[in-house]
Enzyme design. Structure first.
Site, PDB file in Angstrom:
ATOM      1  N   GLU A 102       0.832  -1.216   0.000  1.00 21.02           N
ATOM      2  CA  GLU A 102       0.000   0.000   0.000  1.00 21.02           C
ATOM      3  C   GLU A 102       0.863   1.261   0.000  1.00 21.02           C
ATOM      4  O   GLU A 102       0.526   2.256  -0.653  1.00 21.02           O
ATOM      5  CB  GLU A 102      -0.958  -0.034   1.200  1.00 21.02           C
ATOM      6  CG  GLU A 102      -2.064  -1.080   0.967  1.00 21.02           C
ATOM      7  CD  GLU A 102      -2.942  -1.305   2.180  1.00 21.02           C
ATOM      8  OE1 GLU A 102      -2.401  -1.609   3.259  1.00 21.02           O
ATOM      9  OE2 GLU A 102      -4.174  -1.192   2.045  1.00 21.02           O
ATOM     10  N   GLU A 122      -4.026  -9.585   2.820  1.00 20.85           N
ATOM     11  CA  GLU A 122      -4.692  -9.341   4.102  1.00 20.85           C
ATOM     12  C   GLU A 122      -5.759 -10.376   4.442  1.00 20.85           C
ATOM     13  O   GLU A 122      -5.958 -10.715   5.603  1.00 20.85           O
ATOM     14  CB  GLU A 122      -5.315  -7.938   4.108  1.00 20.85           C
ATOM     15  CG  GLU A 122      -4.320  -6.807   4.390  1.00 20.85           C
ATOM     16  CD  GLU A 122      -3.622  -6.300   3.131  1.00 20.85           C
ATOM     17  OE1 GLU A 122      -3.651  -6.999   2.091  1.00 20.85           O
ATOM     18  OE2 GLU A 122      -3.040  -5.202   3.180  1.00 20.85           O
TER      19      GLU A 122
HETATM   20  N1  3HC Z   1       3.544  -8.618  11.178  1.00 22.71           N
HETATM   21  C1  3HC Z   1       4.300  -9.047  12.206  1.00 22.71           C
HETATM   22  N2  3HC Z   1       5.288  -9.942  12.077  1.00 22.71           N
HETATM   23  C2  3HC Z   1       5.509 -10.445  10.860  1.00 22.71           C
HETATM   24  C3  3HC Z   1       4.753 -10.054   9.739  1.00 22.71           C
HETATM   25  C4  3HC Z   1       3.730  -9.079   9.929  1.00 22.71           C
HETATM   26  N3  3HC Z   1       2.971  -8.615   8.919  1.00 22.71           N
HETATM   27  N4  3HC Z   1       5.206 -10.724   8.664  1.00 22.71           N
HETATM   28  C5  3HC Z   1       6.198 -11.518   9.093  1.00 22.71           C
HETATM   29  N5  3HC Z   1       6.395 -11.346  10.421  1.00 22.71           N
HETATM   30  C6  3HC Z   1       7.392 -11.999  11.286  1.00 22.71           C
HETATM   31  C7  3HC Z   1       7.108 -13.488  11.465  1.00 22.71           C
HETATM   32  O1  3HC Z   1       6.215 -13.695  12.546  1.00 22.71           O
HETATM   33  C8  3HC Z   1       8.488 -14.034  11.746  1.00 22.71           C
HETATM   34  O2  3HC Z   1       8.773 -13.746  13.100  1.00 22.71           O
HETATM   35  P1  3HC Z   1       9.733 -14.714  13.953  1.00 22.71           P
HETATM   36  O3  3HC Z   1      11.047 -14.685  13.263  1.00 22.71           O
HETATM   37  O4  3HC Z   1       9.706 -14.108  15.301  1.00 22.71           O
HETATM   38  O5  3HC Z   1       9.088 -16.072  13.896  1.00 22.71           O
HETATM   39  C9  3HC Z   1       9.391 -13.154  10.882  1.00 22.71           C
HETATM   40  O6  3HC Z   1       8.641 -11.976  10.595  1.00 22.71           O
HETATM   41  C10 3HC Z   1       9.793 -13.784   9.575  1.00 22.71           C
HETATM   42  O7  3HC Z   1       8.622 -14.235   8.916  1.00 22.71           O
HETATM   43  P2  3HC Z   1       8.580 -15.648   8.162  1.00 22.71           P
HETATM   44  O8  3HC Z   1       9.134 -16.699   9.045  1.00 22.71           O
HETATM   45  O9  3HC Z   1       7.208 -15.826   7.651  1.00 22.71           O
HETATM   46  O10 3HC Z   1       9.619 -15.384   6.998  1.00 22.71           O
HETATM   47  P3  3HC Z   1       9.528 -15.811   5.472  1.00 22.71           P
HETATM   48  O11 3HC Z   1      10.744 -15.281   4.828  1.00 22.71           O
HETATM   49  O12 3HC Z   1       9.225 -17.267   5.365  1.00 22.71           O
HETATM   50  O13 3HC Z   1       8.252 -15.044   4.867  1.00 22.71           O
HETATM   51  C11 3HC Z   1       6.842 -13.156   4.437  1.00 22.71           C
HETATM   52  C12 3HC Z   1       8.248 -13.648   4.820  1.00 22.71           C
HETATM   53  C13 3HC Z   1       6.519 -13.626   3.001  1.00 22.71           C
HETATM   54  C14 3HC Z   1       6.836 -11.670   4.514  1.00 22.71           C
HETATM   55  C15 3HC Z   1       5.785 -13.775   5.399  1.00 22.71           C
HETATM   56  O14 3HC Z   1       6.212 -13.528   6.726  1.00 22.71           O
HETATM   57  C16 3HC Z   1       4.408 -13.207   5.274  1.00 22.71           C
HETATM   58  O15 3HC Z   1       3.664 -13.640   4.410  1.00 22.71           O
HETATM   59  N6  3HC Z   1       4.034 -12.235   6.142  1.00 22.71           N
HETATM   60  C17 3HC Z   1       2.705 -11.725   6.252  1.00 22.71           C
HETATM   61  C18 3HC Z   1       2.336 -10.848   5.071  1.00 22.71           C
HETATM   62  C19 3HC Z   1       0.958 -10.270   5.276  1.00 22.71           C
HETATM   63  O16 3HC Z   1      -0.030 -10.975   5.442  1.00 22.71           O
HETATM   64  N7  3HC Z   1       0.866  -8.929   5.248  1.00 22.71           N
HETATM   65  C20 3HC Z   1      -0.361  -8.251   5.478  1.00 22.71           C
HETATM   66  C21 3HC Z   1      -0.394  -7.757   6.884  1.00 22.71           C
HETATM   67  S1  3HC Z   1      -1.939  -6.987   7.288  1.00 22.71           S
HETATM   68  C22 3HC Z   1      -1.765  -5.424   6.643  1.00 22.71           C
HETATM   69  O17 3HC Z   1      -0.769  -5.104   6.079  1.00 22.71           O
HETATM   70  C23 3HC Z   1      -2.920  -4.525   6.899  1.00 22.71           C
HETATM   71  C24 3HC Z   1      -2.801  -3.290   6.094  1.00 22.71           C
HETATM   72  O18 3HC Z   1      -3.570  -3.423   4.923  1.00 22.71           O
HETATM   73  C25 3HC Z   1      -3.293  -2.072   6.879  1.00 22.71           C
END
Ligand code: 3HC
Length: 686
Positions: A102, A122
Site C-alpha cells: 500500500e 490481508e
Molecule cells: N507482522 C508481524 N510480524 C511479521 C509479519 C507481519 N505482517 N510478517 C512476518 N512477520 C514476522 C514473522 O512472525 C516471523 O517472526 P519470527 O522470526 O519471530 O518467527 C518473521 O517476521 C519472519 O517471517 P517468516 O518466518 O514468515 O519469513 P519468510 O521469509 O518465510 O516469509 C513473508 C516472509 C513472506 C513476509 C511472510 O512472513 C508473510 O507472508 N508475512 C505476512 C504478510 C501479510 O499478510 N501482510 C499483510 C499484513 S496486514 C496489513 O498489512 C494490513 C494493512 O492493509 C493495513
C-alpha cells in the site's frame, strides 16, 4: 523510527528497517510521517523508499492488531506520501505485501527488483487491505486483477506486476534505477488517487463471489473485500477510503481475524527449542517400506535433492516401491511441477533395494512399513545392525508404542517417531514423537528434517494415537454415537462441512478405507474400557464389505466410480443396531451434531494437554489444522474452544454426562481452567 533517512543532492533516501521483514509498526509510521516533512523541508526533487534486508515491507505489524490502532494511521501515512509535492518512488527490493504494497501503491512510481513480489494478502489474516489497497490497486491494474489479488490474497511476481500495470519497471538495482528517472517524466506521472476507477463489471463480481463460495466457504474477509471494491467504484476516493478503513477495523476485532493471526504466529513459533544440540547433516536418508506413505516420504526427500535409499523386504517389494515413487514423479510432471530433467534427477537420487547395506552411511532412517509391532521390531533390528551406530532411527507409526520399538534396539536414545500424514509430500504436519529415552540429538534431527521438508513440526508424547489420532478417535466415536442415536452419516458430514471442514468424518473414511478403522478397533479390543459404549455399526459395514470408495461402496455408494450418493442400507444399520440395543432414537439438529463432535474432541484434547502428550494448546491447534482439516479460520481446536469459553464448555459437557457419564467424563484440565479462570491457551500445570 524503524527507518533511516539520508540525503544525496536533491534526492532523499528512506530505508525501511525493522528486521527481519520490515513489518510496519507505529515507530515506522512515525518515521514515514517525519520523512514526508523532511523531504518537503529539504525541497528534494524525489524520495526513494526501499527496504533493508530481504523485504521491502511485509505489511502492517500484525502483532499490533490486538490493541487499538495507534496514530499515525497507515492510510494517513499513504495519503501524506501520495499528496506530497515531493514525488516518492518505491524501489521494491523484495516482498511488498499488505501495508508494504500500500505504501508502494501510494508512491508516484514503482520500480521492482527481478525477485520482488507485490501483493495484498490481508484476507489470509482475516482482514481486508486497510490503507488504500482496495482502491489504489484497481485504479492501477484494473478490476479483474485487483479482485484476484485481494479476494484470494495472491501476490504477483515482479514480471506479472509489470504486465498488470502495477509497477513501472523491473531493474536489477531498483534504487539506482529510481535515482536515474528523469525529473520531468516523474513530474508527469498522475498520483494514483487521481486516476479514475475502472468501470463496474457485474460478471467479474459474480465470478469472484462464486469462486469464493467454493474455495473459501465460511470466510468473511474475502467477501467483504469484494463488497468494498464494488462499492468503491461509485464513491469518491476519500469516501471509499473511509469505507475500506472502517471495514478493516471491524474485521480486525472479529473472531476470524484473531483465529488467523493466531495460526500465523503459531506456525512460525513451531521451531526447535533453542537449547537443542545441532542435528547431524542429513546427507542421505533411508526410508523403509515403499507403500503409499513410504513412497510419499521418499518422493519428498528426493525432491529436496537428498539421495534416498528405499528399503524393501524382497524383489517384489522393490518393484512396487519403485512403481509407487514413479507414479508420484509422473504426477509431478503432469501438474507441471517437474520438468523432464528434474524428474530424471529425482529418479537418479532414488535407490530402491532390499539390501540394507546400501544404506550403511545414512544418518537417518525412517521406517514406514506395515503397522505391526513384530514387523517393525524386525526392521529396527536390521537398521540397528547395518546403519552407523549414531544414526537416528525413526518410525512413522500412527499409533504403535514408540518405546517398545525403541527397546528392541541397542540404543533406544536414537529412536523417535516421525509421524507423517498422507499424502506425505503434501500434508504439512509432522508429529515428532518423543519416546521415554529419545535423545535431544534425535529430536533435533527430526526438527532438521521437518525444516528441510517445510513441515510444521509438533512434538508429541507416546500414547495410542499421539496427539492427532487420539483426538480424532474421539471425533469418530462421537459421530458414530450420534449416528446410532438418531442421525445419518450424510447429516453428520453436512454439519461438519458447514462448520468448515472440507469433508465430514464419513466421507473421509470412505476415502481412506473402512478396513483401516477396523484394524485399529481390533487392536484396541484388549485395552478398551469395558464400561465405554461401543458402537458396532462400523464393524457391520466391514462385514458387509463396504470398505469405502475403493470398492464403490462405504458410508456412501459411488455408482460407476462417480460421485457419492446416500445409501439407505447404511441408515438402516443404525436403526437395527439401535433396536438391538434398546435405544430410542432422537433427531438431532445440526447445531447439536456439531456441538457433540467438537466437545468430544475438545475434552480429549484437554486430556492430551493434562498428560503432557502435547506441550501446549497452540500445538494442538497446529495438529488439528495442518493434519486433520480443522478450519484454519477458526484457529484450531483449542483456540476455537477458547472462543466458546471454558465455563460454557464445562457446563455443556456436564449436561451431557446425564446421557453417558463415561464418554463425557470431564477432563481435569477443563475444570482446572474453569476454577482458575484460565483459557486453554493460558493453561499450564499449577
Ligand atoms: N507482522 C508481524 N510480524 C511479521 C509479519 C507481519 N505482517 N510478517 C512476518 N512477520 C514476522 C514473522 O512472525 C516471523 O517472526 P519470527 O522470526 O519471530 O518467527 C518473521 O517476521 C519472519 O517471517 P517468516 O518466518 O514468515 O519469513 P519468510 O521469509 O518465510 O516469509 C513473508 C516472509 C513472506 C513476509 C511472510 O512472513 C508473510 O507472508 N508475512 C505476512 C504478510 C501479510 O499478510 N501482510 C499483510 C499484513 S496486514 C496489513 O498489512 C494490513 C494493512 O492493509 C493495513
Amino acid at each position: 523510527m524503524s527507518l533511516t533517512m539520508r540525503a544525496d543532492g536533491l534526492t532523499g533516501f528512506v530505508t525501511l528497517d525493522n528486521p527481519p521483514v520490515n513489518a510496519i509498526g507505529k515507530a515506522m509510521r512515525d518515521g514515514l510521517m517525519e520523512a514526508v516533512k523532511w523531504a518537503e523541508a529539504e525541497n528534494f526533487d524525489r524520495v526513494i523508499v526501499t527496504g533493508a534486508g530481504r523485504a521491502f515491507a511485509a505489511g502492517a505489524d500484525a502483532k499490533e492488531f490486538d490493541g487499538a490502532a495507534l496514530e499515525p494511521f497507515l492510510p494517513d501515512v499513504c495519503d501524506a506520501i501520495e499528496r506530497s509535492f515531493v514525488p516518492w518512488i518505491a524501489a521494491i527490493n523484495g516482498v511488498a505485501l499488505g501495508g508494504g504494497a500500500e505504501i508502494a501503491l501510494a508512491c508516484r512510481m514503482r520500480i521492482a527488483g527481478p525477485k520482488a513480489q507485490i501483493g495484498l494478502p490481508e484476507v489470509t489474516l482475516g482482514v481486508i487491505p486497510g490503507a488504500g489497497g482496495t482502491q489504489r490497486a484497481m485504479r492501477l491494474c484494473g478490476l479483474g486483477k485487483a479482485l484476484d489479488m485481494i479476494a484470494f490474497g495472491r501476490p504477483l511476481r515482479a514480471a506479472d506486476a509489470l504486465k498488470a500495470g502495477l509497477i513501472h519497471a523491473i531493474e536489477d538495482d531498483p534504487v539506482d534505477a529510481a535515482d536515474m528517472v528523469n525529473t520531468e517524466e516523474l513530474g508527469c506521472v498522475v498520483p494514483t488517487w487521481e486516476l479514475p476507477p475502472p468501470a463496474h463489471d457485474a460478471a467479474a463480481f459474480a465470478a469472484v463471489r462464486d469462486a469464493l463460495a467454493k474455495r473459501a466457504p465460511g470466510q468473511v474477509a474475502p467477501l467483504r473485500a469484494v463488497d468494498v471494491i464494488e462499492q468503491g467504484l461509485s464513491l469518491e476516493f476519500a469516501e471509499a477510503m473511509a469505507l475500506e478503513r472502517a471495514t478493516f477495523l471491524e474485521l480486525k476485532q472479529g473472531n476470524q481475524s484473531r483465529a488467523l493471526r493466531h495460526m500465523f504466529f503459531a506456525e512460525r513459533a513451531a521451531k526447535p527449542p533453542k537449547d537443542l544440540p545441532h542435528a547431524p547433516e542429513l546427507t542421505e536418508i533411508a526410508v523403509v517400506g515403499g507403500g503409499t506413505m513410504g513412497a510419499g516420504i521418499a518422493y519428498a526427500c528426493v525432491s529436496l535433492g537428498l539421495p534416498v535409499t528405499l528399503l524393501e523386504s524382497d524383489t517384489d517389494g522393490v518393484e512396487r516401491a519403485t512403481h509407487n515413487v514413479g507414479k508420484l514423479i509422473e504426477a509431478g510432471i503432469a501438474r507441471g511441477r517437474l520438468s523432464k530433467d528434474g524428474a530424471q534427477g529425482l529418479r537418479d537420487r532414488l535407490t530402491a533395494t532390499s539390501d540394507y547395506t546400501k544404506a550403511a552411511n545414512a544418518p537417518l532412517a525412517i521406517e514406514a512399513a506395515f503397522e505391526d509391532m513384530e514387523v517393525k521390531k524386525a526392521i529396527f533390528a536390521q537398521l540397528d545392525a547395518t546403519l552407523p551406530p549414531d544414526a537416528v532411527l525413526a518410525t512413522n507409526t500412527s499409533y504403535l508404542d514408540v518405546d517398545e520399538i525403541a527397546a528392541s534396539t541397542r540404543d533406544p536414545s536414537r529412536v523417535l517417531g516421525l509421524h507423517f500424514f498422507a499424502p506425505a509430500h503434501i500434508m504439512r504436519l509432522l508429529e515428532i514423537v518423543k519416546g521415554a529415552q529419545t535423545s535431544d540429538r534425535a529430536l533435533s534431527t527430526g526438527y532438521a528434517l521437518g525444516k528441510l521438508l517445510k513441515k510444521v513440526p509438533v512434538v508429541a508424547g507416546v500414547c495410542d494415537g499421539f496427539i492427532g489420532n487420539r483426538i480424532y478417535a474421539r471425533y469418530r466415536e462421537a459421530s458414530d454415537t450420534v449416528f446410532m442415536d438418531g442421525s445419518t452419516p450424510w447429516d453428520i458430514d453436512e454439519a461438519m462441512v458447514n462448520f468448515g471442514y472440507a469433508m465430514g468424518p464419513y466421507e473421509v473414511q470412505d476415502l481412506s478405507g473402512l478396513d483401516i478403522g477396523h484394524a485399529a478397533r481390533r487392536r484396541q479390543d484388549a485395552t478398551r474400557d469395558p464400561n465405554r459404549r461401543y458402537i458396532p455399526i462400523a464393524d457391520r459395514m466391514y462385514e458387509l464389505g463396504k470398505l469405502g470408495k475403493k470398492v464403490g461402496a462405504g458410508w456412501y455408494r459411488y455408482p460407476g466410480g462417480g460421485g457419492k450418493v446416500e445409501d439407505p442400507i447404511v441408515a438402516d444399520l443404525a436403526l437395527e443396531e439401535a433396536h438391538f440395543a434398546g435405544i430410542e432414537r432422537t433427531e438431532y439438529e445440526e447445531h447439536e451434531i456439531t456441538e457433540r463432535l467438537l466437545l468430544a474432541m475438545i475434552n480429549e484434547a484437554a486430556d492430551v494437554l493434562a498428560e503432557g502428550i502435547a506441550q501446549s494448546a497452540a500445538d494442538i491447534d497446529l495438529v488439528t489444522v495442518f493434519g486433520y482439516g480443522f478450519p484454519r479460520w477458526r484457529g484450531g481446536l483449542m483456540h476455537y474452544a477458547d472462543t466458546l469459553g471454558v465455563p460454557h464448555i464445562v457446563e455443556r459437557i456436564t449436561a451431557l454426562q446425564a446421557e453417558d457419564p463415561v464418554a463425557w467424563k470431564l477432563s481435569p484440565v477443563l475444570s482446572d481452567c474453569a476454577d482458575r479462570g484460565l483459557s486453554l491457551a493460558e493453561w499450564s500445570p499449577a
